[in-house]
Enzyme design. Structure first.
Site, PDB file in Angstrom:
ATOM      1  N   LYS A 148      24.962 -26.089  27.960  1.00  0.00           N
ATOM      2  CA  LYS A 148      24.958 -27.620  27.709  1.00  0.00           C
ATOM      3  C   LYS A 148      24.149 -28.128  28.709  1.00  0.00           C
ATOM      4  CE  LYS A 148      29.270 -28.479  26.552  1.00  0.00           C
ATOM      5  NZ  LYS A 148      30.312 -29.523  25.838  1.00  0.00           N
ATOM      6  N   LYS A 157      28.507 -41.155  28.062  1.00  0.00           N
ATOM      7  CA  LYS A 157      28.182 -39.944  28.707  1.00  0.00           C
ATOM      8  C   LYS A 157      27.653 -38.761  28.048  1.00  0.00           C
ATOM      9  CE  LYS A 157      30.471 -37.093  32.045  1.00  0.00           C
ATOM     10  NZ  LYS A 157      29.275 -37.269  33.021  1.00  0.00           N
ATOM     11  N   THR A 178      28.903 -27.121  53.044  1.00  0.00           N
ATOM     12  CA  THR A 178      28.394 -28.333  53.697  1.00  0.00           C
ATOM     13  C   THR A 178      28.981 -29.452  52.804  1.00  0.00           C
ATOM     14  OG1 THR A 178      26.246 -28.115  52.391  1.00  0.00           O
ATOM     15  CG2 THR A 178      26.412 -27.568  54.784  1.00  0.00           C
TER      16      THR A 178
END
Ligand SMILES: NC(=O)c1ccc[n+]([C@@H]2O[C@H](COP(=O)([O-])OP(=O)(O)OC[C@H]3O[C@@H](n4cnc5c(N)ncnc54)[C@H](O)[C@@H]3O)[C@@H](O)[C@H]2O)c1
Length: 366
Positions: A148, A157, A178
């Site tokens: 997707k 959204k 990190t």
């Protein structure tokens, strides 16, 4: 009406998720996968944080392999998951002499970069290959894994998007070193999703190793959690990649979360945080229906809190969650299809969640 001809075709989907380390070491050839000629050009859509950290290593790798690299920097931020960013990438592609099939676009970053670059790849010249290299935990265990892609639009959204499989997914967990703590915890929400609806042994692993894995950014411990989570998810998706079947266990945590996340876009609530809140709500509804025991509910909530995941938020109202449910009913073709655990490690779908149950769950979680 008469049928002149009936078209019948199937599209085979075949891609690999491969694991590697030291991706930019000159001797590591993973980044050359899918390239059918030696030199040429390469376009990388890269998350801005990764650009700042690794631009020299990236350039050095491609210089060494005599490939002309173009880096398109995209800010890893939900607010940038838009058609504007999509357009920005397309404009650069149009100025690059990219061969349509033999020079895959590379998506290097978190879920935002995976989704936008994947969407561009699926539409540019009606689709070009894309290699996904996730650098966040959210990307690593979820956004890079399935097929997707998409961008947010009109306050909704993933309103515009596509199904387009990656050419290859390259997993290098070294990137997680990190990643800020909050974003590690954010990704754990999707791991917990798979554990609660599909894999009790993964749930038990999270109980014993989850906290230590989070604290070491999955460097010292947590490999089994990552592998189980990824394999659990892709096995779940594999038989229904195009979402023909709308009862999807992996929608657990994704009923109320889209509206919660978009409501709090300006407050920078993360995707996984909204998913976590949804998991807590869905489990509370399941416990009230005695699908899981109250002890299980308490354990899940305590586990989430101990991992640093939110279980409620001041913005939540019954109206907001009802509107999210109604939107999902449209998305799920007229049915609620809300996955809930029954018991932990398995799931069933509810079709009749009431306003009262949502209101009760909110009060309970507060
Ligand atoms: N397509 C799917 O199936 C799918 C699945 C799950 C989530 N998603 C999407 O993923 C998005 C969220 O992804 P995300 O949580 O990765 O957010 P993100 O892409 O916004 O990245 C989060 C932050 O981490 C930074 N970053 C990235 N890699 C880093 C690293 N190695 N070290 C330091 N900083 C780094 C980014 O710059 C950003 O600030 C949402 O839009 C969600 O909808 C999609």
């Amino acid at each position: 009406v008469s049928t002149l001809y009936e078209v019948k075709a199937t599209k085979p989907i075949n891609y690999k998720l491969i694991k590697t380390s030291n991706l930019f070491s000159h001797r590591n050839l993973s980044l050359l996968i899918g390239r059918e000629h030696k030199n040429g050009v390469c376009v990388i859509v890269v998350d801005s944080a990764i650009y700042d950290l690794l631009v020299d290593e990236i350039n050095s790798y491609y210089n060494h392999h005599k490939i002309e690299v173009t880096l398109i920097k995209i800010e890893g931020n939900e607010k940038k998951k838009t058609m504007d960013s999509y357009q920005e990438i397309v404009n650069v592609l149009d100025r690059t002499a990219l061969h349509r099939r033999k020079e895959p676009i590379i998506a290097l970053g978190g879920g935002v970069v995976m989704d936008i670059a994947g969407f561009v790849a699926s539409t540019y010249r009606r689709s070009v290959p894309c290699i996904k290299i996730p650098t966040t935990l959210m990307g690593y265990v979820d956004a890079a894994i399935g097929i997707k892609n998409g961008v947010d639009h009109n306050g909704n959204k993933n309103r515009l998007g596509s199904f387009h499989e990656p050419h290859t997914v390259i997993l290098d967990k070294g990137f997680l070193e990190t990643l800020p703590h909050r974003h590690i915890v954010n990704g754990v929400a999707e791991i917990l999703k798979i554990a609660i609806i599909k894999d009790k042994s993964l749930y038990d692993l999270i109980k014993t190793e989850g906290k230590a894995s989070i604290l070491s950014n999955f460097k010292l411990t947590g490999d089994e959690i990552l592998d189980k989570s990824i394999i659990g998810l892709i096995k779940e998706l594999e038989s229904n990649l195009y979402e023909i079947e709308l009862q999807r266990p992996s929608d657990f945590g994704h009923t109320f979360s889209p509206v919660i996340e978009m409501k709090n876009l300006e407050l920078d609530m993360l995707h996984g945080e909204a998913v976590a809140i949804d998991i807590a709500i869905s489990c509370t509804i399941a416990a009230r229906r005695e699908l899981i025991s109250m002890e299980s509910l308490t354990e899940i909530i305590e586990l989430m809190k101990s991992l640093g995941l939110p279980t409620t938020h001041h913005s939540l109202t019954t109206e907001l969650l009802m509107s999210g449910l109604e939107e999902r009913i449209l998305h799920r073709n007229g049915n609620q299809n809300v996955p809930v655990p029954s018991p932990v490690g398995e799931c069933i779908f509810l079709q009749d969640i009431s306003r009262d149950e949502i209101s009760h769950a909110l009060t309970y979680l507060r």
